[in-house]
Design a protein around this motif. Structure first.
Motif, PDB file in Angstrom:
ATOM      1  N   ARG A  64     -24.043 -27.129 -68.775  1.00 32.30           N
ATOM      2  CA  ARG A  64     -25.162 -26.580 -68.116  1.00 32.30           C
ATOM      3  C   ARG A  64     -26.456 -27.152 -68.331  1.00 32.30           C
ATOM      4  O   ARG A  64     -27.332 -27.201 -67.428  1.00 32.30           O
ATOM      5  N   ASN A  65     -26.547 -27.591 -69.499  1.00 33.25           N
ATOM      6  CA  ASN A  65     -27.943 -28.399 -69.883  1.00 33.25           C
ATOM      7  C   ASN A  65     -27.577 -29.755 -70.482  1.00 33.25           C
ATOM      8  O   ASN A  65     -26.563 -29.955 -70.908  1.00 33.25           O
ATOM      9  N   THR A  66     -28.693 -30.182 -70.601  1.00 31.78           N
ATOM     10  CA  THR A  66     -28.410 -31.561 -71.378  1.00 31.78           C
ATOM     11  C   THR A  66     -28.249 -31.225 -72.922  1.00 31.78           C
ATOM     12  O   THR A  66     -28.801 -30.260 -73.275  1.00 31.78           O
ATOM     13  N   GLN A  67     -27.269 -31.651 -73.561  1.00 34.17           N
ATOM     14  CA  GLN A  67     -26.956 -31.340 -74.958  1.00 34.17           C
ATOM     15  C   GLN A  67     -26.962 -32.613 -75.755  1.00 34.17           C
ATOM     16  O   GLN A  67     -26.083 -33.507 -75.598  1.00 34.17           O
ATOM     17  N   LEU A  68     -27.592 -32.424 -77.076  1.00 40.29           N
ATOM     18  CA  LEU A  68     -27.438 -33.511 -78.014  1.00 40.29           C
ATOM     19  C   LEU A  68     -26.769 -33.228 -79.361  1.00 40.29           C
ATOM     20  O   LEU A  68     -26.995 -31.847 -79.620  1.00 40.29           O
ATOM     21  N   ASP A  69     -25.847 -33.703 -79.698  1.00 35.48           N
ATOM     22  CA  ASP A  69     -25.206 -33.107 -80.882  1.00 35.48           C
ATOM     23  C   ASP A  69     -25.229 -34.381 -81.911  1.00 35.48           C
ATOM     24  O   ASP A  69     -24.956 -35.632 -81.526  1.00 35.48           O
ATOM     25  N   SER A 100     -26.361 -29.185 -82.981  1.00 31.09           N
ATOM     26  CA  SER A 100     -26.331 -29.140 -81.296  1.00 31.09           C
ATOM     27  C   SER A 100     -27.874 -28.702 -80.848  1.00 31.09           C
ATOM     28  O   SER A 100     -28.201 -27.797 -81.319  1.00 31.09           O
ATOM     29  N   TYR A 101     -28.248 -29.370 -79.891  1.00 28.06           N
ATOM     30  CA  TYR A 101     -29.481 -29.072 -79.186  1.00 28.06           C
ATOM     31  C   TYR A 101     -29.382 -29.019 -77.812  1.00 28.06           C
ATOM     32  O   TYR A 101     -28.965 -29.899 -77.363  1.00 28.06           O
ATOM     33  N   TYR A 102     -29.630 -27.668 -77.253  1.00 31.98           N
ATOM     34  CA  TYR A 102     -29.525 -27.571 -75.835  1.00 31.98           C
ATOM     35  C   TYR A 102     -30.909 -27.796 -75.210  1.00 31.98           C
ATOM     36  O   TYR A 102     -31.728 -26.841 -75.594  1.00 31.98           O
ATOM     37  N   PHE A 103     -31.145 -28.628 -74.308  1.00 36.86           N
ATOM     38  CA  PHE A 103     -32.422 -28.909 -73.705  1.00 36.86           C
ATOM     39  C   PHE A 103     -32.702 -27.748 -72.537  1.00 36.86           C
ATOM     40  O   PHE A 103     -31.744 -27.755 -71.905  1.00 36.86           O
ATOM     41  N   HIS A 104     -33.973 -27.329 -72.557  1.00 35.75           N
ATOM     42  CA  HIS A 104     -33.893 -26.373 -71.502  1.00 35.75           C
ATOM     43  C   HIS A 104     -35.123 -26.736 -70.646  1.00 35.75           C
ATOM     44  O   HIS A 104     -36.070 -27.542 -70.801  1.00 35.75           O
ATOM     45  N   ARG A 110     -28.354 -25.313 -82.765  1.00 36.05           N
ATOM     46  CA  ARG A 110     -27.377 -24.718 -83.234  1.00 36.05           C
ATOM     47  C   ARG A 110     -26.620 -25.281 -84.496  1.00 36.05           C
ATOM     48  O   ARG A 110     -26.801 -26.602 -84.556  1.00 36.05           O
ATOM     49  N   ILE A 111     -26.099 -24.738 -85.468  1.00 36.26           N
ATOM     50  CA  ILE A 111     -25.732 -25.479 -86.568  1.00 36.26           C
ATOM     51  C   ILE A 111     -24.172 -24.948 -86.637  1.00 36.26           C
ATOM     52  O   ILE A 111     -23.587 -23.983 -86.510  1.00 36.26           O
ATOM     53  N   ASN A 112     -23.253 -26.200 -86.929  1.00 39.95           N
ATOM     54  CA  ASN A 112     -21.677 -25.905 -87.267  1.00 39.95           C
ATOM     55  C   ASN A 112     -21.283 -26.461 -88.497  1.00 39.95           C
ATOM     56  O   ASN A 112     -21.875 -27.620 -88.817  1.00 39.95           O
ATOM     57  N   TYR A 113     -20.360 -25.908 -89.101  1.00 44.59           N
ATOM     58  CA  TYR A 113     -20.117 -26.439 -90.475  1.00 44.59           C
ATOM     59  C   TYR A 113     -18.599 -26.017 -90.498  1.00 44.59           C
ATOM     60  O   TYR A 113     -17.905 -24.877 -90.118  1.00 44.59           O
TER      61      TYR A 113
END
Lengths: 529, 350
Positions: free
Chosen positions: B59-64, B346-350, B325-328
């Motif tokens: 949906r958006n640009t996502q950086l992990d 994870s970072y979703y660009f808006h 977002r954070i995942n562990y």
């Protein structure tokens, strides 16, 4: 201005002096254990035994009940060693690692160790100090490949450098070519050519000196046997007198090619000469190596052993018995008829081992040595190596060796085993890198605190099971065994294959050693095929 | 049950251990890691790695960005970027480091200690995906592989060798036939260029291994192809969103594309429960070996059955930074030497 202009030069001299000190410093590290289990050559006299291993050199007092070793770790030795009068001379590999255009390239260096003072000295006779790799490759080979001692001097066969005499103090080194009466300074023979000396003065200049032996070290004057590829000569240094021996072979079906090694029995009453030669059988397409005895009556060489892979290891017993290593067996000849009296092979070896299984018959017997000890039983030493773990390699010896199979002395086994912390708190596999150039198997080393059933498994990076090496095998406590280890080297090893016998991929692998007693240990092995 | 039936038809004994590309078999991404490595049908992050066909749904640009510390010194780090090119086409970039930076206690054949070494691998993937229908998409990756490790010991110094390969392809199909069920089929590590030229479809890792005796021994490892079937079922638990994911990894051929003596199937199961609005609880059971030994040779099966038990969470940190977002995840290492942990952002660009 003068000061300023001299600064770079002063710095240059300081750097040069520092480099000279660094380059001449002995590259040895002292140790109190044997330097390696691959042992290549033995040498000794009286109560002293020296040996050269893959990783250095060691000596001990061979008459002692418990052998106490003094060692020097280095990878610079080429295996040739001589000992006499409380000093050992060990030959180093020609050339030094990290050869660059700037560094000196040593053609022939020797290491002198004196027992009395405990001092060491690296001797550079000065044959060649090329200033570049290209120069050394174009020059002759001055490697010292054989050493003998007699009456205060070491004598070294230096291939294209001729016969080198080094005083026991190591302060003087002079060379001579077979047949010549003129000694010369090795430094005059630089880069494979003479400097300021007429080449015509040295008739055998083009002949390499391949072997030198002393006849009777206790004689009033030194008498040497010096072999070039073409001739075997007797040399009396006191008179600079040379006398050659025929190269004729008693068997007309054989043709002489060249000498490889010479051996002289230490009998004072009669001369007994032996030689390893390259020969060709009539009709054969290629040369072979043979071991010959000189027949004084026929004035010719008689073949004793044929088809050797390389010149054999030879030693002489208390009463002149001849021991020869051939085909990885030790052959004993008691008399001059050259009839084999005894073969020490795997079966005989195992019967004579002090501890069954402590030392399996080695892959390669490299050298043997019979040592007469005044006032004590003579000792017999066997140096061995392996290229396929897990096979026992190391040093074997007996005391009071009898030249009779029915009444033979027991063999003891000397093997360096690294101490391992008990309780599986420490473990490793050696070699840690499995590749085609290595021994083919990684052997696990571990020490259980008490007897238990053991399982060893191998996993890959994703911890997928690769292979179960052993499962629930009984293993003793390491401290209950002579080598301080619980591992059975024959079973507890990995050859780099999976359960189906296929070679695994290049990568890092993880092992887990589990004992039912609750102890466990982990480690890593790299597989490079 | 279907997986169990299928697995029980296969011969016993695991075979994939030791095959090339072992480091590629471990799950990447903390969310997937916490869910037992079951994430192929509908990954929420690292789509290029798990299923390139999902890139079309971005949906958006996502950086992990994330990393992992595993037992016995194994480490990893990854970076992923996925974005939409057109409404029907998505693209992704993914790079993964995996290695072991401290291979110590190495001894040579004379039991002389060697210096510590390290194992390094880099894997890069570029993915492209396209919506075929509203419910179906296809995707493809092209991959780059690099490995480096010590392969010999000359004069007490470790000598390193490396191998590189470009051209491994992943092909993926993802479909959502039902509103709450999606599935996927993925073929990984296939060199399509070699297939087109009539050769076996292998990704060759060519090593030049040096030693004192042999300066240039050539060794070729061929990375094992994998077939993956993925499923995701969305439900509700305690009136909260609950997802059950399931991956079936099948190893049928080796790197030479020759049939393995023992075909092998591994089952990964994962669960995700959105217990609170901004907090996910995850659990998983991965690397479950399925073969005939389950019934016929339980002793051998017990030796080889070493599933990965995992737990984890995900949290929306929009209150800190919008789109973050954070995942562990934490899991057993299958060996008993410790635990493996992963964390990523994870970072979703808006």
């Amino acid at each position: 201005m003068i000061f300023e202009s001299n600064v770079p030069r002063v710095i240059l001299w300081i750097c040069a002096a520092w480099a000279a000190v660094v380059c001449s410093a002995p590259p040895f590290t002292a140790t109190q254990e044997i330097t390696g289990n691959d042992i290549y050559s033995l040498c000794g006299h009286g109560d002293t035994l020296w040996m050269v291993t893959k990783l250095g050199a060691n000596f001990t007092f061979a008459t002692s009940d418990s052998l106490i070793w003094q060692g020097y770790k280095t990878d610079s030795l080429n295996g040739a060693i001589g000992f006499g009068d409380g000093a050992a001379l060990l030959c180093m590999r020609a050339g030094i690692q990290n050869i660059t255009a700037e560094k000196a390239v040593y053609a022939n260096r020797l290491w002198l160790h004196k027992h009395s003072s405990g001092t060491d000295k690296v001797i550079d006779p000065g044959f060649t100090k090329a200033d570049s790799l290209s120069a050394i490759s174009a020059s002759a080979d001055f490697s010292a490949i054989d050493v003998a001692w007699s009456r205060g001097s070491f004598w070294s066969a230096c291939l294209d450098g001729g016969l080198l005499r080094i005083t026991g103090s190591g302060d003087s080194a002079l060379a001579i070519f077979p047949g010549s009466k003129k000694w010369f300074q090795p430094s005059l023979f630089t880069n494979g050519a003479f400097s300021g000396i007429s080449k015509a003065s040295f008739p055998d200049t083009l002949q390499r000196v391949v072997s030198v032996k002393v006849q009777d070290t206790s004689a009033a004057s030194t008498l040497l046997w010096v072999a070039t590829p073409e001739k075997l000569r007797k040399f009396i240094p006191r008179d600079t007198a040379w006398d050659s021996v025929t190269s004729s072979l008693s068997d007309s079906k054989l043709s002489f090619k060249h000498y490889r090694q010479v051996y002289v029995a230490p009998d004072r009453d009669s001369l007994r000469l032996f030689a390893a030669m390259t020969i060709r059988n009539q009709g054969a397409q290629s040369d072979t190596i043979g071991f010959f005895a000189f027949d004084n009556n026929k004035n010719a060489w008689t073949m004793v052993l044929n088809n050797l892979d390389s010149p054999p290891a030879v030693t002489f017993g208390q009463n002149g018995e001849l021991y020869v290593v051939w085909g990885n067996q030790i052959h004993l000849y008691k008399d001059t008829t050259m009839t084999i009296a005894l073969r020490i092979n795997g079966d005989v070896f195992q019967k004579r081992m002090t501890l069954a299984g402590a030392g399996a018959y080695p892959d390669h017997i490299n050298d043997i040595l019979f040592l007469n000890h005044p006032g004590a039983d003579a000792s017999f030493w066997i140096a061995s190596s392996t290229n396929s773990l897990p096979t026992s390699n190391g040093l074997f010896f007996s005391r009071g060796e009898k030249a009779d199979e029915a009444d033979t002395a027991a063999f003891h086994y000397v093997h360096r085993d690294k101490k391992i912390t008990p309780g599986l708190r420490e473990s490793y596999a050696f070699p840690g890198i499995l590749n085609s150039a290595g021994p083919g198997k990684a052997v696990f080393a571990y020490n259980l605190s008490r007897s238990s059933k053991v399982t060893i498994r191998i996993f890959d990076w994703n911890m997928d099971l690769v292979k179960t090496i052993i499962k629930d095998r009984d293993r003793p406590a390491g401290n209950d065994r002579a080598n301080g280890r619980s591992a059975d080297a024959a079973e507890d090893s990995w050859d780099g294959t999976n359960t189906y016998g296929k070679r695994v991929a290049v990568g890092v692998y993880y092992y887990k050693i589990t004992a039912q007693s609750g102890e466990h240990s982990f480690g890593k092995i790299i597989v490079a095929k | 049950m279907a997986c169990l039936c299928l697995g029980s038809a296969l011969n016993g004994w695991t075979q994939i251990g030791g095959l090339p590309g072992a480091y590629l078999r471990a799950p990447a991404g903390a969310a997937a890691f916490a869910m037992g490595g079951a994430q192929s049908a509908s990954p929420e992050q690292l789509c290029t790695w798990w299923n390139p066909a999902m890139l079309a749904y971005a949906r958006n640009t996502q950086l992990d960005i994330g990393g992992s510390l595993r037992s016995l010194g194994r480490t990893e780090g990854y970076l992923s970027l996925q974005y939409k090119i057109t409404p029907r086409v998505g693209m992704g970039l993914f790079t993964l480091y995996r290695g072991d930076p401290s291979i110590d206690k190495l001894y040579d054949e004379n039991e002389e200690p060697m210096e510590s070494g390290s194992f390094t691998s880099f894997t890069g993937k570029i993915g492209l995906s396209c919506l075929v229908t509203r419910k179906t998409s296809v995707g493809v990756n092209i991959a780059f592989y690099y490995e480096r490790l010590p392969t010999s010991n000359i004069h007490s110094s470790l000598q390193y060798s490396s191998a590189t390969a470009i051209g491994g392809f992943d092909f993926a199909l993802r479909s959502a036939p039902l509103k709450n069920w999606s599935c996927a089929v993925i073929l990984q590590n296939i060199d399509i260029l070699k297939v087109l030229s009539g050769k076996s479809a292998t990704v060759d890792m060519n090593w030049e291994i040096g030693s004192a005796e042999n300066l240039n021994a050539s060794v070729t490892d061929r990375i094992t192809p994998i077939a993956v079937l993925g499923s995701r079922l969305d439900m509700r638990l305690a009136d909260r969103p609950f997802a059950w994911t399931c991956d079936l990894h099948a190893y049928a051929v080796d790197g030479d594309f020759a049939k393995l003596d023992r075909m092998e199937i591994r089952l990964n199961n994962g669960f995700q429960w959105k217990r609170w609005d901004a907090f996910f609880i995850r659990a998983g059971l991965g690397d479950m070996l399925l073969n005939r030994n389950i019934f016929s040779n339980t002793s051998d099966f017990a030796d080889e059955f070493s599933p990965r038990v995992s737990l984890g969470f995900g949290a929306d940190l929009s209150k800190v930074q919008k789109g973050l977002r954070i995942n562990y995840g934490i899991a057993t290492d299958r060996l008993g030497a410790g635990v493996d942990q992963q964390i990523d952002f994870s970072y979703y660009f808006h």
